[in-house]
Design a protein around this motif. Structure first.
Motif, mmCIF file in Angstrom:
data_model
loop_
_atom_site.group_PDB
_atom_site.id
_atom_site.type_symbol
_atom_site.label_atom_id
_atom_site.label_comp_id
_atom_site.label_asym_id
_atom_site.label_seq_id
_atom_site.Cartn_x
_atom_site.Cartn_y
_atom_site.Cartn_z
ATOM 1 N N LYS A 166 0.668 -63.623 -28.408
ATOM 2 C CA LYS A 166 0.978 -62.315 -29.008
ATOM 3 C C LYS A 166 -0.283 -61.489 -29.260
ATOM 4 C CE LYS A 166 2.954 -63.875 -32.684
ATOM 5 N NZ LYS A 166 2.501 -65.264 -32.460
ATOM 6 N N THR A 167 -1.273 -62.111 -29.896
ATOM 7 C CA THR A 167 -2.515 -61.391 -30.199
ATOM 8 C C THR A 167 -3.246 -61.001 -28.918
ATOM 9 O OG1 THR A 167 -2.792 -62.402 -32.381
ATOM 10 C CG2 THR A 167 -4.778 -61.595 -31.304
ATOM 11 N N THR A 168 -3.248 -61.893 -27.938
ATOM 12 C CA THR A 168 -3.860 -61.575 -26.647
ATOM 13 C C THR A 168 -3.221 -60.334 -26.042
ATOM 14 O OG1 THR A 168 -4.421 -63.885 -26.185
ATOM 15 C CG2 THR A 168 -4.248 -62.406 -24.295
ATOM 16 N N LEU A 169 -1.908 -60.267 -26.084
ATOM 17 C CA LEU A 169 -1.204 -59.113 -25.523
ATOM 18 C C LEU A 169 -1.545 -57.838 -26.286
ATOM 19 C CD1 LEU A 169 0.818 -57.975 -23.519
ATOM 20 C CD2 LEU A 169 2.649 -58.567 -25.128
ATOM 21 N N CYS A 170 -1.558 -57.909 -27.611
ATOM 22 C CA CYS A 170 -1.880 -56.731 -28.420
ATOM 23 C C CYS A 170 -3.289 -56.229 -28.123
ATOM 24 C CB CYS A 170 -1.740 -57.054 -29.909
ATOM 25 S SG CYS A 170 -0.028 -57.290 -30.472
ATOM 26 N N ARG A 171 -4.233 -57.148 -27.979
ATOM 27 C CA ARG A 171 -5.612 -56.758 -27.691
ATOM 28 C C ARG A 171 -5.752 -56.179 -26.286
ATOM 29 N NH1 ARG A 171 -8.723 -61.999 -30.417
ATOM 30 N NH2 ARG A 171 -8.486 -61.301 -32.594
ATOM 31 N N MET A 172 -4.947 -56.667 -25.349
ATOM 32 C CA MET A 172 -4.965 -56.112 -23.999
ATOM 33 C C MET A 172 -4.462 -54.670 -24.006
ATOM 34 S SD MET A 172 -3.611 -59.453 -21.909
ATOM 35 C CE MET A 172 -3.278 -58.614 -20.383
ATOM 36 N N ILE A 173 -3.391 -54.426 -24.762
ATOM 37 C CA ILE A 173 -2.854 -53.061 -24.850
ATOM 38 C C ILE A 173 -3.893 -52.125 -25.469
ATOM 39 C CG2 ILE A 173 -1.038 -51.610 -25.855
ATOM 40 C CD1 ILE A 173 0.713 -54.155 -25.923
ATOM 41 N N ALA A 174 -4.617 -52.648 -26.476
ATOM 42 C CA ALA A 174 -5.635 -51.834 -27.154
ATOM 43 C C ALA A 174 -6.894 -51.654 -26.316
ATOM 44 C CB ALA A 174 -5.989 -52.476 -28.495
ATOM 45 N N GLY A 175 -6.967 -52.330 -25.177
ATOM 46 C CA GLY A 175 -8.124 -52.199 -24.307
ATOM 47 C C GLY A 175 -9.316 -53.017 -24.745
ATOM 48 N N LEU A 176 -9.104 -53.998 -25.635
ATOM 49 C CA LEU A 176 -10.204 -54.812 -26.149
ATOM 50 C C LEU A 176 -10.548 -55.972 -25.222
ATOM 51 C CD1 LEU A 176 -9.212 -54.913 -29.922
ATOM 52 C CD2 LEU A 176 -10.842 -53.397 -28.790
ATOM 53 N N ILE A 177 -9.578 -56.426 -24.442
ATOM 54 C CA ILE A 177 -9.837 -57.463 -23.440
ATOM 55 C C ILE A 177 -9.172 -57.020 -22.133
ATOM 56 C CG2 ILE A 177 -10.117 -59.368 -25.062
ATOM 57 C CD1 ILE A 177 -7.283 -60.188 -24.575
ATOM 58 N N PRO A 178 -9.732 -57.415 -20.996
ATOM 59 C CA PRO A 178 -9.213 -56.925 -19.710
ATOM 60 C C PRO A 178 -7.883 -57.563 -19.311
ATOM 61 C CG PRO A 178 -10.991 -58.495 -19.351
ATOM 62 C CD PRO A 178 -10.940 -58.260 -20.834
ATOM 63 N N ILE A 179 -7.146 -56.845 -18.492
ATOM 64 C CA ILE A 179 -5.908 -57.359 -17.913
ATOM 65 C C ILE A 179 -6.265 -58.070 -16.608
ATOM 66 C CG2 ILE A 179 -3.615 -56.717 -17.078
ATOM 67 C CD1 ILE A 179 -4.042 -54.016 -18.557
ATOM 68 N N ASP A 180 -5.775 -59.269 -16.405
ATOM 69 C CA ASP A 180 -6.048 -59.996 -15.161
ATOM 70 C C ASP A 180 -5.054 -59.635 -14.064
ATOM 71 O OD1 ASP A 180 -8.184 -61.237 -16.325
ATOM 72 O OD2 ASP A 180 -7.108 -63.061 -16.853
ATOM 73 N N GLU A 181 -3.816 -59.372 -14.447
ATOM 74 C CA GLU A 181 -2.786 -59.029 -13.467
ATOM 75 C C GLU A 181 -1.884 -57.942 -14.030
ATOM 76 O OE1 GLU A 181 -0.662 -62.604 -12.730
ATOM 77 O OE2 GLU A 181 -2.265 -63.565 -11.608
ATOM 78 N N LYS A 228 -6.724 -42.721 -26.781
ATOM 79 C CA LYS A 228 -6.482 -41.614 -27.707
ATOM 80 C C LYS A 228 -5.013 -41.508 -28.086
ATOM 81 C CE LYS A 228 -10.407 -38.759 -26.283
ATOM 82 N NZ LYS A 228 -10.827 -37.488 -25.650
ATOM 83 N N LYS A 229 -4.146 -42.077 -27.258
ATOM 84 C CA LYS A 229 -2.716 -42.030 -27.512
ATOM 85 C C LYS A 229 -2.224 -43.278 -28.235
ATOM 86 C CE LYS A 229 -1.662 -39.212 -23.421
ATOM 87 N NZ LYS A 229 -0.857 -38.170 -24.061
ATOM 88 N N LEU A 230 -3.163 -44.181 -28.584
ATOM 89 C CA LEU A 230 -2.796 -45.482 -29.126
ATOM 90 C C LEU A 230 -3.374 -45.699 -30.516
ATOM 91 C CD1 LEU A 230 -1.623 -48.400 -28.406
ATOM 92 C CD2 LEU A 230 -3.998 -48.977 -27.876
ATOM 93 N N GLY A 231 -2.563 -46.271 -31.405
ATOM 94 C CA GLY A 231 -3.035 -46.729 -32.704
ATOM 95 C C GLY A 231 -2.871 -48.235 -32.774
ATOM 96 N N TYR A 232 -3.954 -48.943 -33.095
ATOM 97 C CA TYR A 232 -3.937 -50.414 -33.085
ATOM 98 C C TYR A 232 -4.311 -50.954 -34.455
ATOM 99 C CZ TYR A 232 -5.746 -55.151 -32.181
ATOM 100 O OH TYR A 232 -6.017 -56.489 -32.225
ATOM 101 N N VAL A 233 -3.489 -51.865 -34.982
ATOM 102 C CA VAL A 233 -3.766 -52.510 -36.267
ATOM 103 C C VAL A 233 -3.893 -54.013 -36.041
ATOM 104 C CG1 VAL A 233 -2.939 -52.976 -38.598
ATOM 105 C CG2 VAL A 233 -2.530 -50.739 -37.561
ATOM 106 N N PRO A 234 -5.119 -54.575 -36.141
ATOM 107 C CA PRO A 234 -5.277 -56.023 -35.997
ATOM 108 C C PRO A 234 -4.767 -56.738 -37.233
ATOM 109 C CG PRO A 234 -7.365 -55.020 -36.597
ATOM 110 C CD PRO A 234 -6.392 -53.888 -36.396
ATOM 111 N N ARG A 235 -4.642 -58.036 -37.128
ATOM 112 C CA ARG A 235 -4.123 -58.819 -38.263
ATOM 113 C C ARG A 235 -5.081 -58.763 -39.454
ATOM 114 N NH1 ARG A 235 -1.998 -65.124 -38.226
ATOM 115 N NH2 ARG A 235 -1.766 -65.329 -40.483
ATOM 116 N N GLN A 236 -6.371 -58.851 -39.193
ATOM 117 C CA GLN A 236 -7.364 -58.849 -40.262
ATOM 118 C C GLN A 236 -7.742 -57.414 -40.627
ATOM 119 O OE1 GLN A 236 -8.181 -61.609 -41.834
ATOM 120 N NE2 GLN A 236 -6.976 -62.860 -40.421
ATOM 121 N N PHE A 237 -7.737 -57.121 -41.909
ATOM 122 C CA PHE A 237 -8.026 -55.772 -42.375
ATOM 123 C C PHE A 237 -9.526 -55.467 -42.377
ATOM 124 C CE2 PHE A 237 -8.897 -52.734 -45.843
ATOM 125 C CZ PHE A 237 -8.094 -51.679 -45.444
#
Length: 304
Positions: free
Chosen positions: A40-55, A74-83
């Motif tokens: 789940k976290t991997t997917l969220c970080r991929m959407i946020a552009g923090l880690i690359p997509i392999d496929e 600019k069209k995305l708001g991302y909230v990680p688990r840790q504040f």
């Protein structure tokens, strides 16, 4: 709108996500449920552009993340688990700080901040220290911080973890308000402790893919089709068992006093026919129904 097509991720030769397809329309919440370690976290970080997509590819408002990363972010708001920690900052200063980071400080008027704080019921806390706030308040601040840029999509990783029932209910109320601002919201959770509206969707992530998705009603109905028939008989249980054993749609039978549980692989029409057969044979049926599951039991059944 958030859209994913055949998204995959591999870590150290281990498949974390594979051939994942998902779509969240504006004005909708998608609850992504999965046990710890399911990606789940991997997917969220991929959407946020923090880690690359392999496929595959991730799209926000039809623009691919791989080709237009800056536009998409600019069209995305991302909230990680840790504040995080923001020493010596008041709630208002925290929001102003992120406004400057986003390069939107000139656009963030005092009126806009007041409106956002009022919506989150935090106006009375604007001068209080951030580090002294409860987890629920910090979650609200994270949401408001995202809204400063007026994003189309919000991605919230394990957003309701660590909150009690009252706090979750209050945050869900705020999430529904934000959803109704025509936002697409993806919220991940290790369990079933969040609410959605009737038109919102859920998906259960397992072994790198979403094994089932739909509205809560659609998912429970899908799982309930595999649940047993539950009968309560006033008397003559032996005759009831005899009738059930003659049915090809019945796979197994167990009893507990005057209660009978029958594995069933048939349609609603088959249920009606079986009930008529029981009544024709003089079996006094007190109740006859398909077993029901709530969201939590559905989650455990699909992930066991």
């Amino acid at each position: 709108m958030l859209k994913m097509q055949k998204v995959g991720k591999i870590y150290m030769q281990k498949i974390v996500l594979q051939d994942l397809n998902l779509e969240v329309e504006n004005g909708r919440i998608f609850g992504l449920i999965g046990a710890v370690g399911e990606g789940k976290t991997t997917l969220c970080r991929m959407i946020a552009g923090l880690i690359p997509i392999d496929e595959g590819e991730i799209y926000i408002d039809e623009k691919p993340l791989s080709r237009h990363p800056e536009i998409v972010r600019k069209k995305l708001g991302y909230v990680p688990r840790q504040f995080g920690r923001y020493r010596d900052m008041t709630c208002e200063e925290y929001l102003e700080y992120f406004g400057r980071l986003y390069g939107r400080n000139d656009d963030i008027t005092e009126k806009k901040l007041e409106e956002l704080l009022e919506m989150a019921k935090l106006a009375s806390r604007s001068r209080e220290q951030v580090d002294q706030q409860r987890p629920e308040v910090k979650k609200k601040l994270s949401l408001i911080r995202c809204l400063l840029t007026d994003p189309d999509v919000l991605v919230l990783d394990d957003f309701l973890v660590g909150l009690d029932v009252r706090e979750r209910k209050e945050l869900n109320t705020l999430l529904l308000q934000i959803r109704d601002m025509d936002k697409a919201i993806l919220i991940s959770s290790p369990g079933t402790s969040f609410l959605t509206g009737e038109e919102d969707c859920l998906g259960i992530l397992q072994r790198g893919n979403i094994v089932v998705q739909g509205t809560l009603e659609e998912i429970t109905e899908q799982v309930n089709r595999s649940n047993p028939l539950e009968l309560v008989i006033a008397e003559n249980c032996a005759k009831a068992v005899e009738v059930l054993k003659a049915e090809k749609t019945i796979t197994r039978i167990s009893m507990d006093g005057n209660k009978i549980f029958a594995g069933f692989e048939g349609t609603q029409e088959d249920q009606v026919r079986i009930l008529r057969c029981l009544m024709k044979e003089g079996v006094p049926v007190i109740s006859f129904q398909r077993g029901k599951s709530d969201l939590e039991s559905v989650f455990w059944k699909l992930t066991e």
